[in-house]
Design an enzyme around this catalytic site. Structure first.
Site, mmCIF file in Angstrom:
data_model
loop_
_atom_site.group_PDB
_atom_site.id
_atom_site.type_symbol
_atom_site.label_atom_id
_atom_site.label_comp_id
_atom_site.label_asym_id
_atom_site.label_seq_id
_atom_site.Cartn_x
_atom_site.Cartn_y
_atom_site.Cartn_z
ATOM 1 N N CYS A 222 11.558 -5.652 3.215
ATOM 2 C CA CYS A 222 12.603 -6.728 2.647
ATOM 3 C C CYS A 222 10.656 -8.189 2.151
ATOM 4 C CB CYS A 222 13.422 -7.448 3.669
ATOM 5 S SG CYS A 222 12.707 -7.658 4.759
ATOM 6 N N ARG A 223 9.973 -7.649 3.210
ATOM 7 C CA ARG A 223 8.775 -8.814 2.694
ATOM 8 C C ARG A 223 8.035 -8.655 1.761
ATOM 9 N NH1 ARG A 223 5.222 -12.169 5.613
ATOM 10 N NH2 ARG A 223 3.077 -12.155 5.229
ATOM 11 N N CYS B 152 13.101 -12.897 4.354
ATOM 12 C CA CYS B 152 12.358 -11.949 5.224
ATOM 13 C C CYS B 152 11.650 -13.238 6.342
ATOM 14 C CB CYS B 152 11.140 -11.534 4.226
ATOM 15 S SG CYS B 152 10.209 -10.341 5.306
ATOM 16 N N CYS C 263 8.427 -3.506 7.330
ATOM 17 C CA CYS C 263 9.459 -3.469 6.710
ATOM 18 C C CYS C 263 9.528 -3.837 5.530
ATOM 19 C CB CYS C 263 10.984 -5.573 6.817
ATOM 20 S SG CYS C 263 9.872 -6.491 6.051
ATOM 21 N N ASP D 262 9.159 -21.633 -1.436
ATOM 22 C CA ASP D 262 8.117 -22.542 -1.404
ATOM 23 C C ASP D 262 7.125 -22.714 -1.937
ATOM 24 O OD1 ASP D 262 9.117 -23.175 1.187
ATOM 25 O OD2 ASP D 262 8.765 -21.650 2.404
ATOM 26 N N ASP E 202 11.401 -18.191 -5.640
ATOM 27 C CA ASP E 202 10.776 -18.470 -4.448
ATOM 28 C C ASP E 202 11.042 -19.148 -3.918
ATOM 29 O OD1 ASP E 202 8.225 -17.945 -2.482
ATOM 30 O OD2 ASP E 202 7.809 -18.808 -2.942
#
Length: 195
Positions: A112-113, A91, A110, A12, A10
């Site tokens: 992709c999230r 995403c 979507c 952030d 990931d």
């Protein structure tokens, strides 16, 4: 042809300091020892790929071009310390519509999230990755759920949200204080604890 292994990260709160939604490159600041952790991955048999939900675009806080400038700064900060990312998947979407000033083009449902697996699937196909031999490291229950959905080993880091989002009732395979410790768990001796 032998498949690759990957450590998915990931962004952030995992690689860079969590400051909410980052909309300007100058706001991005690396977590302590994050570059060293990524350098260790670079020197291992694993690929290092970022998969990041970035609803800043859908919320119209920055453009897609500006988002890639932020990611370019991330690459630059890492390169200055001798580390690199094999790829970055983002995403830019967000499913909730009806907010003032939103970018309606990106306010869509979507696949992709995260915790949907679209970004992981794209990476898997592009780099011929064996997900069963791969890991995902992140600071939220969304990251852990993504790993579970892809049949990967999961590590929750205590930086950033540290799992406090509690969006999903999930249990990571391992918990680490930060990215450096998480990468050491994978690459060092076999992990010594389980949660």
């Amino acid at each position: 042809m032998e498949k690759n292994k990957c450590i998915f990260l990931d962004r952030d709160g995992t690689i860079n300091v969590y400051k909410g939604l980052i909309s300007r490159p100058e706001d991005l600041e690396l977590e302590k020892n994050a570059a060293e952790a990524i350098k260790m991955i670079n020197e291992s048999e694993y690929l290092c790929i970022v998969v990041s939900n970035q609803p800043v675009v859908a919320k119209n806080l920055c453009s897609l071009e500006e988002l890639w400038r932020i990611n370019d700064r991330l690459r630059k900060l890492l390169e200055e310390k001798g580390a690199y990312l094999d790829d970055i998947f983002v995403c830019p979407h967000h499913p909730d519509k009806g907010y003032p000033g939103e970018n309606t083009e990106f306010k869509i449902r979507c696949n992709c999230r995260k915790p949907d697996i679209g970004m992981i699937e794209m990476a898997r196909q592009k780099y011929n990755i064996d997900l069963s031999k791969s890991y995902i490291i992140g600071d939220s229950t969304i990251d852990i759920q993504t790993g579970i959905n892809c049949n990967m080993k999961t590590i929750l880091v205590k930086t950033g949200l540290g799992g406090s989002d509690k969006i999903y009732r999930v249990c990571p395979d391992y918990i680490a204080n930060n990215l450096y410790e998480a990468v050491n768990l994978i690459l060092g001796d076999k992990p010594k604890w389980n949660y």
